[in-house]
Design an enzyme around this catalytic site. Structure first.
Site, mmCIF file in Angstrom:
data_model
loop_
_atom_site.group_PDB
_atom_site.id
_atom_site.type_symbol
_atom_site.label_atom_id
_atom_site.label_comp_id
_atom_site.label_asym_id
_atom_site.label_seq_id
_atom_site.Cartn_x
_atom_site.Cartn_y
_atom_site.Cartn_z
ATOM 1 N N ASN A 9 0.715 -1.091 -0.067
ATOM 2 C CA ASN A 9 -0.027 -0.141 0.049
ATOM 3 C C ASN A 9 0.859 1.234 0.230
ATOM 4 O OD1 ASN A 9 -1.883 2.019 0.363
ATOM 5 N ND2 ASN A 9 -2.462 1.391 2.408
ATOM 6 N N TRP A 10 1.108 1.774 -0.959
ATOM 7 C CA TRP A 10 1.850 2.808 -1.409
ATOM 8 C C TRP A 10 1.502 4.183 -0.481
ATOM 9 C CZ3 TRP A 10 3.651 3.573 -7.172
ATOM 10 C CH2 TRP A 10 4.323 2.353 -7.545
ATOM 11 N N LYS A 11 0.156 4.021 -0.062
ATOM 12 C CA LYS A 11 -0.561 5.327 0.529
ATOM 13 C C LYS A 11 -0.185 6.700 -0.340
ATOM 14 C CE LYS A 11 -0.252 3.217 4.891
ATOM 15 N NZ LYS A 11 -0.344 3.187 6.210
ATOM 16 N N HIS A 96 -9.809 1.221 5.045
ATOM 17 C CA HIS A 96 -8.590 1.360 5.624
ATOM 18 C C HIS A 96 -8.648 2.384 6.744
ATOM 19 C CE1 HIS A 96 -4.333 2.510 6.292
ATOM 20 N NE2 HIS A 96 -4.091 1.348 5.746
ATOM 21 N N GLU A 98 -7.016 4.829 7.783
ATOM 22 C CA GLU A 98 -6.650 6.298 7.561
ATOM 23 C C GLU A 98 -8.040 6.751 6.927
ATOM 24 O OE1 GLU A 98 -3.062 5.471 5.575
ATOM 25 O OE2 GLU A 98 -2.071 4.920 7.579
ATOM 26 N N GLU A 168 -5.270 -5.005 10.688
ATOM 27 C CA GLU A 168 -4.313 -3.944 10.412
ATOM 28 C C GLU A 168 -4.697 -3.173 11.946
ATOM 29 O OE1 GLU A 168 -2.549 -2.509 6.686
ATOM 30 O OE2 GLU A 168 -4.174 -1.476 6.971
ATOM 31 N N GLY A 174 2.469 2.364 10.738
ATOM 32 C CA GLY A 174 3.313 3.337 10.435
ATOM 33 C C GLY A 174 4.304 3.812 11.840
ATOM 34 N N SER A 212 3.446 -2.263 10.216
ATOM 35 C CA SER A 212 4.664 -2.266 10.403
ATOM 36 C C SER A 212 5.508 -3.673 9.956
ATOM 37 C CB SER A 212 5.095 -1.809 11.807
ATOM 38 O OG SER A 212 4.751 -0.496 12.147
ATOM 39 N N GLY A 233 2.795 -1.492 4.125
ATOM 40 C CA GLY A 233 2.897 0.134 3.840
ATOM 41 C C GLY A 233 4.267 0.514 3.638
ATOM 42 N N GLY A 234 4.727 1.251 4.336
ATOM 43 C CA GLY A 234 6.177 1.940 4.072
ATOM 44 C C GLY A 234 7.102 0.933 3.514
HETATM 45 P P1 13P Z 1 2.778 0.374 7.583
HETATM 46 O O1 13P Z 1 3.468 -1.050 6.946
HETATM 47 O O2 13P Z 1 3.628 1.470 6.947
HETATM 48 O O3 13P Z 1 2.834 0.159 9.183
HETATM 49 O O4 13P Z 1 1.372 0.647 7.151
HETATM 50 C C1 13P Z 1 0.751 -0.372 7.213
HETATM 51 C C2 13P Z 1 -0.540 -0.131 6.479
HETATM 52 O O5 13P Z 1 -1.599 0.748 6.554
HETATM 53 C C3 13P Z 1 -0.848 -0.886 5.044
HETATM 54 O O6 13P Z 1 -2.013 -0.707 4.547
#
Ligand code: 13P
Length: 257
Positions: A9-11, A96, A98, A168, A174, A212, A233-234
């Site tokens: 997930n590039w966000k 998600h 967010e 999640e 994050g 994470s 994510g990251g």
């Molecule tokens: P991180 O891997 O950066 O913690 O993000 C997880 C996430 O929200 C994937 O959708």
């Protein structure tokens, strides 16, 4: 047998030149280290065409991070599932944390979004998870059950067989603080119970873990019996990291399930 899946997930990250390089490196890395699980990247809408073209005939699938709850019409700024499907999108994240937190998406809206995806032939990845406060108040199971049930209530059982779930925990996103393998397994096992209670035909719905995930923690998390993959994510912004997470995915045999 449940499908194994690793999704990035590039966000809200990326740039044309950066994406081109990342996809090239990722295709190279996955080709070198294929572990038999499906791999995809959920990119910002504006990059769907670019990334779709860059992926070409690769086995890496294209995903997006949200989808409109509407099919078409006067919804300024929205993108429908049908539009996304025309660009070869296979997956869409729905719910998600967010989106739930910053855009006030309710559990019911998330259910409608999942339905819109399925109507357009896109697999919805339904994200569920508790906040730190909720975990500390022992509400984790209650929260994820409510979030998942709202989606299942929106879908018939037949439709629900085609979803993917991502657990999640909000406190792990994050923060660099992943859930422990034991915490992840416990909640995944509970989500499996919720699915089984709804219908025995939901036994093949995969449940991914996100929060994470890094190559250093992936092996421990991904070897849990009810963890069917990762939503990353990251770390997915580094081709080598994502490829290493894919390589850490243990191969399952049909006897093992
Ligand atoms: P991180 O891997 O950066 O913690 O993000 C997880 C996430 O929200 C994937 O959708």
């Amino acid at each position: 047998m449940r499908k194994q899946l690793v999704l990035g997930n590039w966000k809200m990250n990326g740039a044309l030149a950066f994406n081109a390089r990342l996809i090239e490196d990722l295709m190279q890395g996955i080709a070198d280290g294929d572990s038999g699980c499906e791999v995809g990247v959920c990119v910002p809408f504006i990059y769907v065409a670019q990334v779709g073209e860059a992926l070409g005939g690769s086995t890496v699938r294209l995903g997006v991070q949200d989808i409109s709850a509407h099919t078409e019409g006067a919804y300024t700024g929205e993108i429908s599932a049908k539009m996304a499907s025309e660009f070869g999108v296979s997956f869409a994240l729905v719910g998600h944390s967010e989106r739930r937190i910053y855009h006030h998406e309710s559990a019911e809206i998330v259910g409608v979004k999942a339905l819109r995806c399925l109507e357009a032939g896109i697999t919805p990845v339904v994200c569920v998870g508790e906040t730190l406060d909720e975990r500390e108040m022992n509400e984790t199971n209650h929260v994820v059950e409510r979030q998942l049930t709202a989606v299942l209530d929106c879908l018939g059982v037949e439709d629900a067989t085609r979803i993917v779930i991502a657990y999640e925990p909000v406190w792990a996103i994050g923060t660099g603080r992943s859930a422990s393998a034991g915490q992840a397994q416990e909640t995944h096992a509970f989500l499996r119970q919720v699915l089984d209670t709804r219908s025995s035909s939901l036994s093949d719905v995969p449940v991914l873990y996100g929060g994470s995930v890094k190559s250093s923690s992936a092996a421990d998390l991904l070897r849990q019996s009810d963890v069917d993959g990762g939503l990353v994510g990251g770390a997915s912004l580094h081709a080598g990291e994502l490829a290493a997470i894919v390589a850490a995915m243990p191969r399952r045999t049909s006897q093992a399930r």
